[in-house]
Scaffold this active site. Structure first.
Site, PDB file in Angstrom:
ATOM      1  N   ARG A 168       0.824  -1.212   0.000  1.00  9.84           N
ATOM      2  CA  ARG A 168       0.000   0.000   0.000  1.00  9.84           C
ATOM      3  C   ARG A 168       0.859   1.264   0.000  1.00  9.84           C
ATOM      4  O   ARG A 168       0.472   2.284   0.553  1.00  9.84           O
ATOM      5  CB  ARG A 168      -0.964   0.033   1.201  1.00  9.84           C
ATOM      6  CG  ARG A 168      -1.961  -1.040   1.230  1.00  9.84           C
ATOM      7  CD  ARG A 168      -2.943  -1.008   0.058  1.00  9.84           C
ATOM      8  NE  ARG A 168      -3.627  -2.273   0.006  1.00  9.84           N
ATOM      9  CZ  ARG A 168      -3.189  -3.325  -0.687  1.00  9.84           C
ATOM     10  NH1 ARG A 168      -2.115  -3.238  -1.458  1.00  9.84           N
ATOM     11  NH2 ARG A 168      -3.816  -4.462  -0.658  1.00  9.84           N
ATOM     12  N   SER A 239     -10.584  -0.501   3.953  1.00 11.69           N
ATOM     13  CA  SER A 239      -9.811  -0.904   5.146  1.00 11.69           C
ATOM     14  C   SER A 239      -9.285   0.330   5.864  1.00 11.69           C
ATOM     15  O   SER A 239      -8.564   1.125   5.255  1.00 11.69           O
ATOM     16  CB  SER A 239      -8.608  -1.748   4.742  1.00 11.69           C
ATOM     17  OG  SER A 239      -9.048  -2.866   4.040  1.00 11.69           O
ATOM     18  N   GLU A 347      -4.709   2.936   7.254  1.00  8.09           N
ATOM     19  CA  GLU A 347      -4.413   2.900   5.817  1.00  8.09           C
ATOM     20  C   GLU A 347      -4.783   4.217   5.116  1.00  8.09           C
ATOM     21  O   GLU A 347      -4.012   4.710   4.308  1.00  8.09           O
ATOM     22  CB  GLU A 347      -5.139   1.714   5.166  1.00  8.09           C
ATOM     23  CG  GLU A 347      -4.700   1.524   3.730  1.00  8.09           C
ATOM     24  CD  GLU A 347      -5.287   0.305   3.063  1.00  8.09           C
ATOM     25  OE1 GLU A 347      -5.225  -0.794   3.639  1.00  8.09           O
ATOM     26  OE2 GLU A 347      -5.813   0.449   1.953  1.00  8.09           O
TER      27      GLU A 347
END
Ligand code: FAD
Length: 362
Positions: A168, A239, A347
């Site tokens: 990510r 998320s 995130e």
């Protein structure tokens, strides 16, 4: 300056999938990369911070908004070139809706992004976050990225290696954050079938069956619809918590804490769910929140951990405050630290929060 349409005090809750957040002081829609030079002049004149916005599906904006300039990057364009009998190149502009890019590639029988179906947001966010799901991720298919380099006021081409993709992450959200605005990229897609069904949910969906490309896309959509809130129905940023990436030593510490404090049964579940990765182990944070911390379903104010997927914090009532979301995050993070000695990190990008607020929540 005349070509730019500049709005003042534009509510960011209208432009984010969480549907939370106060206004941006200025808001400019960039439909053509050439407008970026003008936009940067405006930014220099105002002496304000700025940020690039795509679909706002990976952001939490503070309740008091963003005292800066938001550049909504929306140039359109999709162009397909066949390279040889094995691969094709798809040139994608940053303002394309990501899921429409996937639909286009499936329609043209191109493999490589079908497992990334139904992820909200615009194409520009795809390289930034090295978006991934069900065993596929941006780094596997991006061959080059087109960007506007702020320091030089030039359009540049970055190779895949230049982007330094990780879990990510890329240079665009770490070392070079704020230095580039992505205007497009090239995807290298396979012409010959390359199904990637390694993920349990997908493997189970197709037991004894060799699915077509379209069937894989449909399966991913069906699986995601069961597990994740649809942005049209309920606000979230997907998320909210990153999965745990632990070294072997960190994993062993976690395992012994679980065994000692939560018992043998939880320890066995942890051992079963952990996955090896090049630096140690990956542990799903949803498992930590749900099975180890017992916090699935936690609600604070209008925000709630999603019942079907503990990684997701939702704007449950539609009236949640950014601080409700962060209170949930803080509760999870603190309990994980105290009980299991692991560090849970968010995130999404946190926009417009003061240092004092961040210090309180972290
Ligand atoms: C229900 C739901 C499910 C999701 N599922 C997944 C998933 O399975 N996997 C996954 O990886 N993510 C997932 N996400 C997160 C999100 O959809 C992706 O990260 C998406 O790529 C973000 O794109 P965006 O256009 O909305 O980016 P934004 O939220 O607008 O921006 C994200 C970041 O990228 C920067 N940025 C955006 N555009 C540009 C640009 N053109 N140039 C430079 N910087 C830019 C922003 O400044 C910000 O830092 C999910 C989100 C939701 C709401």
């Amino acid at each position: 300056m005349s070509q730019l349409l500049i709005k003042e005090n534009e509510s960011l809750s209208r432009h984010t999938s969480f549907r939370i957040g106060g206004p941006a002081r200025y808001y400019i829609e960039i439909t053509n990369p050439e407008q970026l030079t003008e936009a940067m002049k405006f930014i220099a004149e105002k002496k304000m911070p700025w940020l690039a916005l795509g679909g706002g599906s990976n952001m939490l904006v503070s309740d008091h908004g963003y005292e800066g300039i938001v550049l909504h990057i929306v140039p359109k364009g999709l162009k397909l070139t066949k390279v040889d009998e094995n691969k094709a190149e798809l040139k994608v502009s940053a303002g394309e809706i990501w899921d429409q890019v996937v639909a286009f590639s499936v329609l043209h029988n191109l493999w490589g992004i079908e497992n990334l179906s139904h992820i909200p947001g615009m194409a520009g966010g795809f390289p930034v976050q090295n978006v991934g799901a069900y065993g596929q991720e941006a780094s596997q298919v991006i061959s080059e990225v087109y960007a506007y380099e702020v320091a030089t006021d030039r359009q540049v081409v970055l190779s895949k290696d230049d982007c330094q993709f990780g879990y990510r992450q890329s240079i665009f959200n770490t070392s070079q954050k704020g230095k580039f605005i992505i205007t497009g990229f090239v995807l290298e897609l396979a012409i010959k079938p390359q199904p990637n069904l390694a993920y349990k949910d997908l493997a189970e969906y197709f037991i004894d069956k060799k699915p077509s490309l379209l069937e894989i896309r449909q399966a991913v959509i069906a699986i995601r619809d069961k597990k994740l809130p649809h942005p049209k129905d309920i606000g979230s940023a997907g998320s909210f918590f990153k999965n745990l990436e632990l070294t072997a030593t960190e994993y062993n510490n976690l395992a012994s804490n679980v065994k000692e404090k939560l018992g043998e049964e939880k320890f066995i579940s942890l051992e079963k769910i952990k996955r090896e990765n090049p630096n140690g182990y990956k542990v799903p944070t949803a498992f930590v929140i749900d099975s180890l911390l017992n916090l699935k379903g936690l609600q604070i104010g209008g925000a709630k951990i999603y019942d079907h997927q503990a990684l997701v914090i939702t704007n449950y009532t539609g009236q949640a405050k950014a601080t409700d979301v962060l209170e949930i995050f803080k509760k999870v993070r603190t309990k994980a630290k105290q009980l299991l000695a692991v560090e849970i990190v968010p995130e999404p990008n946190l926009i417009g929060f003061s240092q004092a607020e961040l210090d309180y929540f972290f």
